[in-house]
Write a protein that holds these residues in place. Structure first.
Motif, PDB file in Angstrom:
ATOM      1  N   GLU A   1      -5.146   7.444   3.574  1.00  0.00           N
ATOM      2  CA  GLU A   1      -5.585   6.074   3.809  1.00  0.00           C
ATOM      3  C   GLU A   1      -4.412   5.108   3.677  1.00  0.00           C
ATOM      4  O   GLU A   1      -4.279   4.158   4.472  1.00  0.00           O
ATOM      5  N   ASP A   2      -3.546   5.329   2.711  1.00  0.00           N
ATOM      6  CA  ASP A   2      -2.355   4.483   2.572  1.00  0.00           C
ATOM      7  C   ASP A   2      -1.440   4.619   3.781  1.00  0.00           C
ATOM      8  O   ASP A   2      -0.887   3.619   4.283  1.00  0.00           O
ATOM      9  N   ASP A   3      -1.256   5.867   4.237  1.00  0.00           N
ATOM     10  CA  ASP A   3      -0.385   6.078   5.399  1.00  0.00           C
ATOM     11  C   ASP A   3      -0.978   5.409   6.632  1.00  0.00           C
ATOM     12  O   ASP A   3      -0.236   4.828   7.465  1.00  0.00           O
ATOM     13  N   ALA A   4      -2.318   5.487   6.764  1.00  0.00           N
ATOM     14  CA  ALA A   4      -2.949   4.833   7.910  1.00  0.00           C
ATOM     15  C   ALA A   4      -2.758   3.324   7.842  1.00  0.00           C
ATOM     16  O   ALA A   4      -2.535   2.656   8.870  1.00  0.00           O
ATOM     17  N   GLY A   5      -2.816   2.744   6.651  1.00  0.00           N
ATOM     18  CA  GLY A   5      -2.589   1.306   6.507  1.00  0.00           C
ATOM     19  C   GLY A   5      -1.164   0.922   6.847  1.00  0.00           C
ATOM     20  O   GLY A   5      -0.924  -0.120   7.492  1.00  0.00           O
ATOM     21  N   TYR A   6      -0.209   1.755   6.384  1.00  0.00           N
ATOM     22  CA  TYR A   6       1.204   1.474   6.696  1.00  0.00           C
ATOM     23  C   TYR A   6       1.428   1.523   8.201  1.00  0.00           C
ATOM     24  O   TYR A   6       2.107   0.645   8.778  1.00  0.00           O
ATOM     25  N   GLN A   7       0.912   2.567   8.858  1.00  0.00           N
ATOM     26  CA  GLN A   7       1.118   2.700  10.296  1.00  0.00           C
ATOM     27  C   GLN A   7       0.442   1.556  11.054  1.00  0.00           C
ATOM     28  O   GLN A   7       0.952   1.108  12.088  1.00  0.00           O
ATOM     29  N   SER A   8      -0.692   1.080  10.542  1.00  0.00           N
ATOM     30  CA  SER A   8      -1.352  -0.054  11.199  1.00  0.00           C
ATOM     31  C   SER A   8      -0.492  -1.315  11.094  1.00  0.00           C
ATOM     32  O   SER A   8      -0.348  -2.075  12.079  1.00  0.00           O
ATOM     33  N   ASP A   9       0.107  -1.537   9.916  1.00  0.00           N
ATOM     34  CA  ASP A   9       0.988  -2.698   9.755  1.00  0.00           C
ATOM     35  C   ASP A   9       2.231  -2.561  10.637  1.00  0.00           C
ATOM     36  O   ASP A   9       2.709  -3.550  11.228  1.00  0.00           O
ATOM     37  N   GLU A  10       2.787  -1.337  10.708  1.00  0.00           N
ATOM     38  CA  GLU A  10       3.966  -1.102  11.532  1.00  0.00           C
ATOM     39  C   GLU A  10       3.663  -1.364  12.997  1.00  0.00           C
ATOM     40  O   GLU A  10       4.492  -1.920  13.749  1.00  0.00           O
ATOM     41  N   LEU A  11       2.470  -0.969  13.436  1.00  0.00           N
ATOM     42  CA  LEU A  11       2.087  -1.215  14.821  1.00  0.00           C
ATOM     43  C   LEU A  11       1.995  -2.716  15.085  1.00  0.00           C
ATOM     44  O   LEU A  11       2.416  -3.198  16.157  1.00  0.00           O
ATOM     45  N   ALA A  12       1.467  -3.455  14.131  1.00  0.00           N
ATOM     46  CA  ALA A  12       1.371  -4.905  14.320  1.00  0.00           C
ATOM     47  C   ALA A  12       2.760  -5.530  14.440  1.00  0.00           C
ATOM     48  O   ALA A  12       2.997  -6.430  15.274  1.00  0.00           O
ATOM     49  N   ARG A  13       3.726  -5.069  13.650  1.00  0.00           N
ATOM     50  CA  ARG A  13       5.091  -5.616  13.741  1.00  0.00           C
ATOM     51  C   ARG A  13       5.732  -5.269  15.077  1.00  0.00           C
ATOM     52  O   ARG A  13       6.412  -6.092  15.705  1.00  0.00           O
ATOM     53  N   GLN A  14       5.545  -4.002  15.499  1.00  0.00           N
ATOM     54  CA  GLN A  14       6.155  -3.599  16.770  1.00  0.00           C
ATOM     55  C   GLN A  14       5.560  -4.389  17.943  1.00  0.00           C
ATOM     56  O   GLN A  14       6.272  -4.725  18.900  1.00  0.00           O
ATOM     57  N   GLU A  15       4.256  -4.631  17.874  1.00  0.00           N
ATOM     58  CA  GLU A  15       3.645  -5.414  18.940  1.00  0.00           C
ATOM     59  C   GLU A  15       4.195  -6.855  18.941  1.00  0.00           C
ATOM     60  O   GLU A  15       4.410  -7.455  20.012  1.00  0.00           O
ATOM     61  N   ALA A  16       4.455  -7.423  17.739  1.00  0.00           N
ATOM     62  CA  ALA A  16       5.029  -8.782  17.662  1.00  0.00           C
ATOM     63  C   ALA A  16       6.440  -8.804  18.223  1.00  0.00           C
ATOM     64  O   ALA A  16       6.834  -9.728  18.949  1.00  0.00           O
ATOM     65  N   LEU A  17       7.236  -7.782  17.884  1.00  0.00           N
ATOM     66  CA  LEU A  17       8.605  -7.697  18.399  1.00  0.00           C
ATOM     67  C   LEU A  17       8.604  -7.464  19.899  1.00  0.00           C
ATOM     68  O   LEU A  17       9.477  -7.987  20.630  1.00  0.00           O
ATOM     69  N   SER A  18       7.654  -6.640  20.366  1.00  0.00           N
ATOM     70  CA  SER A  18       7.591  -6.376  21.805  1.00  0.00           C
ATOM     71  C   SER A  18       7.230  -7.649  22.552  1.00  0.00           C
ATOM     72  O   SER A  18       7.711  -7.883  23.661  1.00  0.00           O
ATOM     73  N   GLY A  19       6.413  -8.530  21.950  1.00  0.00           N
ATOM     74  CA  GLY A  19       6.077  -9.782  22.607  1.00  0.00           C
ATOM     75  C   GLY A  19       7.278 -10.710  22.719  1.00  0.00           C
ATOM     76  O   GLY A  19       7.350 -11.525  23.636  1.00  0.00           O
ATOM     77  N   LYS A  20       8.241 -10.532  21.789  1.00  0.00           N
ATOM     78  CA  LYS A  20       9.447 -11.351  21.843  1.00  0.00           C
ATOM     79  C   LYS A  20      10.549 -10.670  22.635  1.00  0.00           C
ATOM     80  O   LYS A  20      11.629 -11.226  22.798  1.00  0.00           O
ATOM     81  N   GLY A  21      10.264  -9.422  23.097  1.00  0.00           N
ATOM     82  CA  GLY A  21      11.256  -8.692  23.873  1.00  0.00           C
ATOM     83  C   GLY A  21      12.331  -8.071  23.032  1.00  0.00           C
ATOM     84  O   GLY A  21      13.380  -7.695  23.560  1.00  0.00           O
ATOM     85  N   VAL A  22      12.093  -7.922  21.724  1.00  0.00           N
ATOM     86  CA  VAL A  22      13.113  -7.366  20.842  1.00  0.00           C
ATOM     87  C   VAL A  22      13.079  -5.847  20.875  1.00  0.00           C
ATOM     88  O   VAL A  22      14.133  -5.195  20.813  1.00  0.00           O
TER      89      VAL A  22
END
Length: 376
Positions: free
Chosen positions: A148-169
């Motif tokens: 469950e902790d790993d799933a939470g970490y991966q969910s947060d990581e996905l949110a960051r990657q999606e934010a960076l992808s929106g900025k083209g980083v």
């Protein structure tokens, strides 16, 4: 009257016999009334005797019902082992008196001792299994927490990657990898949760359940109790005070099956008389009426008792082949109904042999008085 004389002898005159004195004139008429009086008294005495006899019968015999069709019965118990096996000890013989709890015979206990040992091992194995289930539950819950902790970490990581992808980083491939890792983490967390639930279900839904309260342990304990019980009943004891009967051919070494009757125990503390009264005698018979019993084998001795029960049917009704009276050749036969007499001195009667003939007389005066009162 004159005496006869010879012609050559002179006649001698004899004195005449005294004539009977005439009876008084009043004697003959007085004798006739005396004879008439005696005849009248004799004629009246016969009905008087009949009336007196009827009264005596009404006061004594009319308030009693008797039968000679009666027999003594004693409770008879068929002795049989609860478990099968070879007989290794016999402590009784024919017609031996025994007390309740006395050892009669014993079946070989060794197979049942082994069964007890095996059941004890099964109990220990079940307890060990429960402890393993508790450990497995703890491990599954820990793995579920990590997943469950790993799933939470991966969910947060996905949110960051999606934010960076929106900025083209970040690149699209990196975003896809993060999404894949997040999805795998959620699936692993779900698998870990289901594994923990299965481990909890194996413990009956209670992670803190006592070891001996677990169904598997309880089942093993029941089998252990069964094995111990079977071992205990290899010693067959007398269920009551009595006399051993039909045990002359019973000896050590005989193989017995469970429930196989081997001899009988005639219970000396329970004796009663079954009196078969005619159906015409049942009108005044009732439960609780006093009775007197005389056995042919003990003349001069009278046993007292009470009517305990009146049979629910005749002997013919409950016979193996009841009579079929609708065949056209019916002949009326007076039926008899069994009446059970409970003896006051059952132990004294138990000294006699079961099945002896008896004569029973029941005092029905209470029922007769009730009947007269109802008519009045």
């Amino acid at each position: 009257m004159n005496a006869r004389t010879s012609p050559n002898e002179p006649a001698v005159a004899l004195p005449a016999a005294a004539a009977p004195a005439p009876a008084p004139a009043h004697a003959a008429p007085a004798a006739k009334p005396a004879r008439r009086l005696r005849k009248a008294l004799l004629m009246l005495s016969v009905p008087a005797l009949l009336v007196a006899g009827g009264a005596v019968w009404w006061l004594t015999g009319a308030a009693q019902e008797s039968t000679e069709n009666a027999y003594l019965h004693q409770a008879r118990i068929s002795v049989a082992p609860t478990v099968g096996g070879r007989v290794v000890a016999v402590n009784v013989h024919e017609l031996q008196p025994v007390k309740a709890g006395d050892l009669l015979f014993q079946v070989d206990p060794q197979p049942y001792e082994l069964a007890v040992a095996q059941a004890e091992v099964a109990v220990n194995a079940a307890r060990l299994q429960v402890e393993q289930l508790k450990a497995a539950l703890a491990q599954a819950e820990a793995q579920a927490a990590l997943a469950e902790d790993d799933a939470g970490y991966q969910s947060d990581e996905l949110a960051r990657q999606e934010a960076l992808s929106g900025k083209g980083v970040t690149s699209t491939s990196a975003l896809d990898q993060t999404r894949h890792a997040s999805r795998q983490a959620r699936e692993k967390a779900e698998v870990a949760r289901l594994t923990a639930e299965a481990a909890r279900a194996a413990l009956g839904g209670d992670a803190k359940i006592a070891t001996d309260d677990h169904p598997a342990v309880r089942a093993a304990l029941v089998e252990l109790d069964r094995a111990r019980y079977n071992l205990s009943v290899t010693r067959v004891t007398a269920p009551a005070d009595g006399l051993i009967y039909q045990a002359s051919s019973f000896h050590e070494g005989v193989m017995l099956a469970a429930g196989q009757a081997v001899f009988a125990l005639v219970e000396t503390g329970d004796a009663w008389v079954e009196a078969n009264f005619k159906e015409t005698q049942l009108g005044d018979l009732a439960q609780g009426q006093p009775a007197k019993v005389v056995f042919d084998a003990a003349p001069g001795k009278t046993f007292t008792g009470k009517v305990e029960a009146i049979g629910a049917g005749t002997g013919a009704e409950f016979s193996l082949l009841p009579a079929q009276n609708a065949t056209g050749n019916w002949v009326k036969v007076t039926q008899r109904v069994p009446v059970r007499i409970k003896l006051d001195d059952a132990e004294g009667a138990a000294a006699l042999a079961s099945g002896l003939s008896a004569e029973v007389t029941v005092d029905t005066s209470a029922a007769a008085d009730t009947r007269l009162a109802a008519k009045e």
